[in-house]
Design an enzyme around this catalytic site. Structure first.
Site, PDB file in Angstrom:
ATOM      1  N   LYS A 110       0.761  -0.853   0.105  1.00  0.00           N
ATOM      2  CA  LYS A 110      -0.170  -0.549  -0.031  1.00  0.00           C
ATOM      3  C   LYS A 110       0.766   0.751   0.308  1.00  0.00           C
ATOM      4  O   LYS A 110       0.472   1.744  -0.386  1.00  0.00           O
ATOM      5  CB  LYS A 110      -1.001   0.062   0.960  1.00  0.00           C
ATOM      6  CG  LYS A 110      -2.275  -1.182   0.804  1.00  0.00           C
ATOM      7  CD  LYS A 110      -3.231  -1.136   1.826  1.00  0.00           C
ATOM      8  CE  LYS A 110      -4.169  -1.766   1.848  1.00  0.00           C
ATOM      9  NZ  LYS A 110      -4.026  -3.430   1.906  1.00  0.00           N
TER      10      LYS A 110
HETATM   11  C1  LIG Z   1      -4.308  -4.629   1.202  1.00  0.00           C
HETATM   12  C2  LIG Z   1      -3.653  -5.738   1.219  1.00  0.00           C
HETATM   13  C3  LIG Z   1      -3.944  -6.539   0.100  1.00  0.00           C
HETATM   14  C4  LIG Z   1      -5.256  -6.531  -0.930  1.00  0.00           C
HETATM   15  O1  LIG Z   1      -5.085  -6.008  -1.344  1.00  0.00           O
HETATM   16  P1  LIG Z   1      -6.734  -5.874  -2.252  1.00  0.00           P
HETATM   17  O2  LIG Z   1      -5.851  -4.075  -3.100  1.00  0.00           O
HETATM   18  O3  LIG Z   1      -7.557  -4.748  -1.374  1.00  0.00           O
HETATM   19  O4  LIG Z   1      -7.102  -6.778  -3.206  1.00  0.00           O
HETATM   20  C5  LIG Z   1      -3.225  -7.884   0.483  1.00  0.00           C
HETATM   21  N1  LIG Z   1      -2.256  -8.634   0.922  1.00  0.00           N
HETATM   22  C6  LIG Z   1      -1.659  -6.803   1.926  1.00  0.00           C
HETATM   23  C7  LIG Z   1      -0.649  -7.479   2.757  1.00  0.00           C
HETATM   24  C8  LIG Z   1      -2.340  -5.991   2.049  1.00  0.00           C
HETATM   25  O5  LIG Z   1      -1.991  -4.973   2.597  1.00  0.00           O
END
Ligand SMILES: *Cc1c(COP(=O)(O)O)cnc(C)c1O
Length: 452
Positions: A110
């Site tokens: 993220k």
């Molecule tokens: C947010 C997150 C996901 C999922 O991502 P999406 O965009 O919601 O599909 C997967 N793995 C981790 C470690 C995350 O922080």
């Protein structure tokens, strides 16, 4: 470039306005009015660094930001990453790579989007001579990444609500040990859903929202999706020419934000062969891609908590294309889904997608297997990507978090506890969290006192 809403009842907006708005007023999500075609530029792109590539990509969309300014914003966003490649592509075996997306400040993918979004917000404060107050709720990773995107940025404050005692101790420390005066980590007395409900009410109060220039941080922001396209492109460009035509990206998935970015890039002329949507036991998307039916279920807590989601908020962007860019049909689909909890796509185009579902027991055994076979430690989210690799493709598994964020799960699977220097440092810092009742009134009063 202009951006339109998937529901077709919002006038189109420029990039900066669409980013500042977040959710379109008609309830839809913003998308580019037309998708650019990058197929003629791929050879030239191959020579660029990550930040250079990100700039060349983003400038096609962010046409209302002067190029030199955008360049600075992008450069700043990726200097906070610990690996010089930013998104290193590591070969693990024959036809198998991992794309490590966890070298940013909070050790999860993220950061790619939220570092950029933080700098875009800070830039808007300067241009508009206004302050901005960012408000969000988190069950873990998003809040930490959003906080680190705005840490110490002049003219901004960030308020992140999380359920007290229900995020991991390390995640709490990433939010509450920053020492930054513009960061407010708010532990509420209630669940994540209580926090969401309070936020919804606060954002529904137009006068309060306007007074504090409140902005939401959530996974549907246009800038987040576009920023995430870049690492797919960067990874594709790192492959030997002979492998580029046969790539399957395997994406651990919750809200469908990450995999949607890859799919959009494919629509922009990058010849990615296919995508695998890898879910945990919360399998709404697995069921969709195997049956054509999108039906909400109950959320079950899992070992991969950032994927504990049933309604995939970014999925509406995919629906828009799936129904032939017909906003009226999107409204119908979303209405049916809202009233019945399900929608069956009559002619669902599944060609480029496959899906897998991984139980908690399988997550543990996949961590063990990957460690044994490749000497490589994957976090519980990434582990879901290793469930069923397609033997006919070159697989690139997206690694969405550092294993060091989940020491207990890793230790019980392989007997080794991964660590990371940035997490060790946090353990000796004071936790500064603010305890609040989960009522809108309490949260509103707190914002009134601390907003910039
Ligand atoms: C947010 C997150 C996901 C999922 O991502 P999406 O965009 O919601 O599909 C997967 N793995 C981790 C470690 C995350 O922080």
């Amino acid at each position: 470039m202009k951006f339109i809403s998937t529901r077709g009842q919002t006038p189109s907006l420029g990039f900066s306005d669409a980013v500042a708005t977040g959710l379109a007023p008609d309830g839809g999500l913003f998308l580019p009015e037309t998708l650019p075609d990058f197929s003629g530029q791929l050879a030239a792109f191959g020579k660029l660094s990550y930040a250079e590539l990100c700039f060349e990509f983003m400038r096609v969309f962010a046409t209302d930001i002067p190029a030199a300014t955008l360049r600075t914003i992008v450069d700043e966003s990726y200097t906070t990453f610990a690996d010089p490649a930013i998104a290193p592509l590591k070969p693990l075996g024959k036809n198998l790579y991992v794309l490590e997306l966890f070298h940013g400040p909070t050790l999860a993918f993220k950061d790619f989007a939220l570092q950029l979004l933080g700098n875009l917000y800070a830039h808007q404060c300067v241009v508009r001579r206004e302050t901005i107050n960012v408000l969000g709720a988190t069950s873990g990773d998003t809040g930490a990444a959003a906080i680190h995107g705005l840490l110490g940025k002049p003219g901004t404050a960030i308020f992140i609500l999380y359920p007290d005692g229900r995020v991991s101790p390390l995640q709490e420390r990433q939010m509450a040990c920053t020492g930054a005066a513009n960061v407010f980590a708010i532990a509420i007395d209630g669940s994540f859903d209580d926090a969401q409900a309070s936020l919804k009410e606060i954002f529904g109060d137009q006068a309060f929202r306007t007074h504090h220039r409140l902005s939401a941080v959530n996974s549907i922001n246009l800038a987040r999706v576009l920023a995430q396209c870049v690492y797919y492109l960067y990874a594709w460009l790192r492959l030997p020419a002979a492998e580029r035509g046969n790539v399957e990206f395997v994406v651990p998935t919750g809200n469908f934000g990450n995999v949607l970015a890859g799919w959009l890039l494919q629509q922009m002329g990058v010849p990615i062969r296919s995508f695998k949507v890898a879910t945990n036991q919360n399998d709404i998307l697995y069921r969709l891609f195997t049956t054509g039916e999108y039906r909400v279920g109950a959320v079950l807590p899992s070992l991969a908590p950032s994927m504990d989601i049933q309604v995939a908020s970014n999925f509406e962007r995919f629906i828009y294309f799936n129904v032939g860019r017909d906003a009226e049909r999107v409204r119908e689909v979303m209405q049916t889904f809202k009233t019945t909890g399900a929608y069956t796509f009559p002619d669902f185009k599944r060609a480029t997608f496959s899906a897998s579902r991984t139980s908690d027991a399988e997550i543990a055994s996949l961590i063990t297997r990957v460690y044994r076979e490749h000497g490589y430690i994957v976090d519980p989210h990434t582990a879901c990507g290793f469930k069923e690799l397609n033997p006919d493709r070159v697989s690139i598994v997206l690694s969405t978090a550092s294993p060091a964020k989940f020491p207990d799960t890793i230790r019980s699977a392989i007997g080794v506890e991964p660590t990371h220097p940035s997490l060790e440092v946090l353990k000796s810092k004071p936790v500064v969290k603010h305890l609040l009742a989960s009522t809108p009134a309490a949260i509103r009063a707190y914002i009134d006192r601390h907003a910039v």
